[in-house]
Structure formats: structure tokens, C-alpha cells
Enzyme design. Sequence first.
Site, PDB file in Angstrom:
ATOM      1  CB  SER A 189      -7.780  -6.858  -9.368  1.00 45.41           C
ATOM      2  OG  SER A 189      -8.623  -7.515 -10.292  1.00 45.41           O
ATOM      3  CE  LYS A 190     -10.011   0.389  -7.175  1.00 42.57           C
ATOM      4  NZ  LYS A 190      -8.609   0.780  -7.390  1.00 42.57           N
TER       5      LYS A 190
END
Length: 478
Positions: free
Chosen positions: A253-254
Site C-alpha cells: 500500500s501507499k
Amino acid sequence: MKERVRVRFAPSPTGLLHIGNARTAFYNKLFALKHKGSFILRIEDTDVARHDPAAEAAIMEDLRWLGLAWDEGPDTGGDHGSYRQSERTEIYQEHAQRLLQGKKAYPCYCTPEELTQMREDLLAKGERPRYLGTCRGLSAQQVREREKEGRRPSLRFVVPEGATVVQDIIHGKKVFANNLLEDFVIVRSDGRPAYNFAAVVDDALMAITHVIRGEDHLPNTPRQILLYEALGFTPPRFAHHPLMVAPEGERLSKRYGATSVRAYRAEGFLPQAVANYLALLGGGISGGEEIIIWEEMVKRFSLEGIARSPATFDIGKLRWVNRGHLRAMSGEDILRNARPFIQDFPLDKVDDRWLAQVMDAVKENVETLVEIKEYLPIFLPGEFSVDDEARSALAEDGAVEAVKAMEAVVKGLKEVKEQDFPQIVAELKKRTGLKGKKLFAPLRAALTSRAEGPELKNILPLLGKQVILERLAQALKK
Ligand code: GLU
């Protein structure tokens, strides 16, 4: 006769191309190239709520940037179009009708509220929440009543008894009990096809021979196999690759940095390096050299070689691969790729051949294209700010002597050429009695204003006699 391989990448246009999905596309492309087959792009845009109109074009641009051009697709066309699901509604309706007539599907009039209630009741009883087949055996009379109430039915598939076997190229044999699949929806009440149904109809009509996709789709595969059988189609072969995870085994994820291909592009990674890295990640490529070009990847790729365990994304390794590609490139090639990253510099009066040589000089010092701009000021005219380390190198004992000696030596030369560097160094040693860091640190500081960077022997000829003398004089003044 051997069948002609046809594979597809089928993104849902909900946002930018994720690096994990790019990996799926990449495996498909490699497989197509390996078997001289076709790589097809299909846009799965039936989910109106999550549809982002700009996403389709962005995904296509990023795929092309990565070198994953398709043989058939929404823009290129082909014999099996349309390649956008939103343009294939009639095809799905026709196949849904076939299932309905063959009693392999039935209309379900349950409302979302009723379905939620059903699940909650089951949960309250400690049972697995599921659809109980409420509408499976409705009589013609019951159907008429529900229609009169104004209910719009969805269409559900009649899941037969028994078990379904998925023979996966990566995972081997997987057996699914059909009673866990429940009668799933194939067409929603608004007429849009559900993913499993649309994917099967399309994969069959597009003559897909191998479905290569992420492991997250493995639970869908028994449903899809049942649909192939009910529609009288032969299922393709399946290969579900493990997903890409962050270093701690979590979803990528980010939080762990960039997730989209576009972000890596913006960070100065080369497309061939991203492809190379994806090839190394999680198996699929047999041993040998790690910095490789497409031809080599195709040669060494096999679906069977893909590991069954998750692939851990390692940004350090990606940087290493990128650096490897940069070092193998000519200055001209680097310049072509680096243009967007150096456009803020005043380069309009600069000769491209010279600039390509600058790229060649700095390539050993950078891992990504963005980093090039840190070194560019060394070569361009204008004041530069001396960094702290360079300043202290100039304050060392012998520094002034070294700079003065260099001034004298360069003054005596007609031109500063790379091949004369050993002679220059010998002369400086003779004149100053200095060597190694004592000699080079002050020269580097005076000429480049920084303590580290490309090799002096590469920098000098690019600066030229006049600039070298100007900078040495400036350093002596300070
Ligand atoms: N649209 C689906 C996705 O993006 C495609 C899955 C498949 O390859 O069948 O996950």
C-alpha cells in the site's frame, strides 16, 4: 496441431495501473512472446460506481510505457471485439438467456435488504452467511406476483452438487466443494453482468487459452469453470500467481511508497528496469544474470517457475536493477530518457553531443533518472554553492598548493583531454608531493563544489580548459 496461445490482461479502470497489476500484465505479455501468441487487452468497465473515465487511457499509457503493448484491444481493434465490456451488453444478455432457457440460471427477486437479513439471521444462528436459494424453485405464479410488486430480478446461476477441480499451473490441483459456492449472481438487477459471468463469456469468445492472473482470483475460478461447462465452452488453462507484498508481508500500500507504475516512472525508473525487476520478483525467470533485456527474459521465463509464496517487493533491489540498466546505456540513450527530468535547466544553448557525454560521466553515480539533476550543475556555467564537506576539503593543509599546482599544469595544456589525465596526475604529484585524497579532495571541491561525484577524469574534458581555470581561480580567491 498445437493451439495458438492467446492471453489477456483485463484491468478494471478504477484508477492508475498498480505495480502488482502491471506484474500480471507482464507475465501475460512474456507468455505470449514466449509462445508467439497474442496478448489481448480487455477493459472490464461494468462497475459504473467505481469507474474512472480517465483511468482507461492512463492504464493504456502506462502499459505501453512499460513495453506491454497489446495485439488486440479497445484502440487497436481485432477480430474478437469489442474489447470494452460496457460495449458487450447484448452478448452477455444472449448468453444469460441461454442459461435461463436451459434452467441453469433463474431470476432472483430478493431485495438487498432481504439478502442482508438472510445473512444476519444465519450469523445469529452461528451459521455461515450465504444465499439460501430462496428463489431457485419459484413457480410461474410466484414469479408473476413478484413482477407485479415491481421487483427487478437479478439472475443467479444454479450451482450443481458435487465438487469442482481447478488444475492450476502454479498451484497444482485445488478442489472446491460446490455447496460453498452458493447460487451466485451472474446478471445484476440493473442488467449489468457480474464479473465472473462477463469474464467467462469474454474469455471463451475471445478464444483465450491461458488465464494468468493474481491469486486473489483463485476463489472465483471454480465458479468460472462451472459457467464454462454450463455454457458448453472448454475452459482455458489457469495460472494464479501469488501477490506482491510489502516487506512485512502486508498488502503493498501507499505506506510503503509508490504503488502505481506512474509513480515509479516519475521517480526516474526506466521501463526496462521495472520490467526486469518484475521478472526477477517471485520466480518465473530461471537463474543466471540478473540485469537482463526483454529477449533474455522471454527466453528464461516459464509459468511453472513462478514461486507459490508471495513476492516481497524490495525497492532497494529495484534501484539496483535500475542502476544496472543505466550503466549499460549509452549517454545518448540516457539523455533521451532523462529529458523530462532535466527540463528546468537552461539547456537550449547546450550541444546535445556534449550533454550525452555528461550523462555518460554521471551514470555511475546515480540509481535513477531524477538523481541526474543533482550532478548537472557541476557541468553548467554559473555560480554554485559549495557544500560543507567541500568547504572543509579546501581548508585542509596543502589544499591551496594542490589547487595552485593544478592551475599551473592546466595553463600549460592546449586542451584538457581524458587520456592526458594520468600525466596530469603524475605532474601534480611531482609538484606538490601530495597524493590520494589529500590531492584529489581539494581539486574536486574547487572544480565541482562538492565532495563526491563523477570521476575527475570524466569531468575535466567536459568542463574544458577555460572553465577549469575560472573555477580554480575562484576557489583560490575564497
Ligand atoms: N477485472 C479483473 C481485475 O482487475 C480481472 C480479473 C481477471 O483477470 O479475470 O481484477
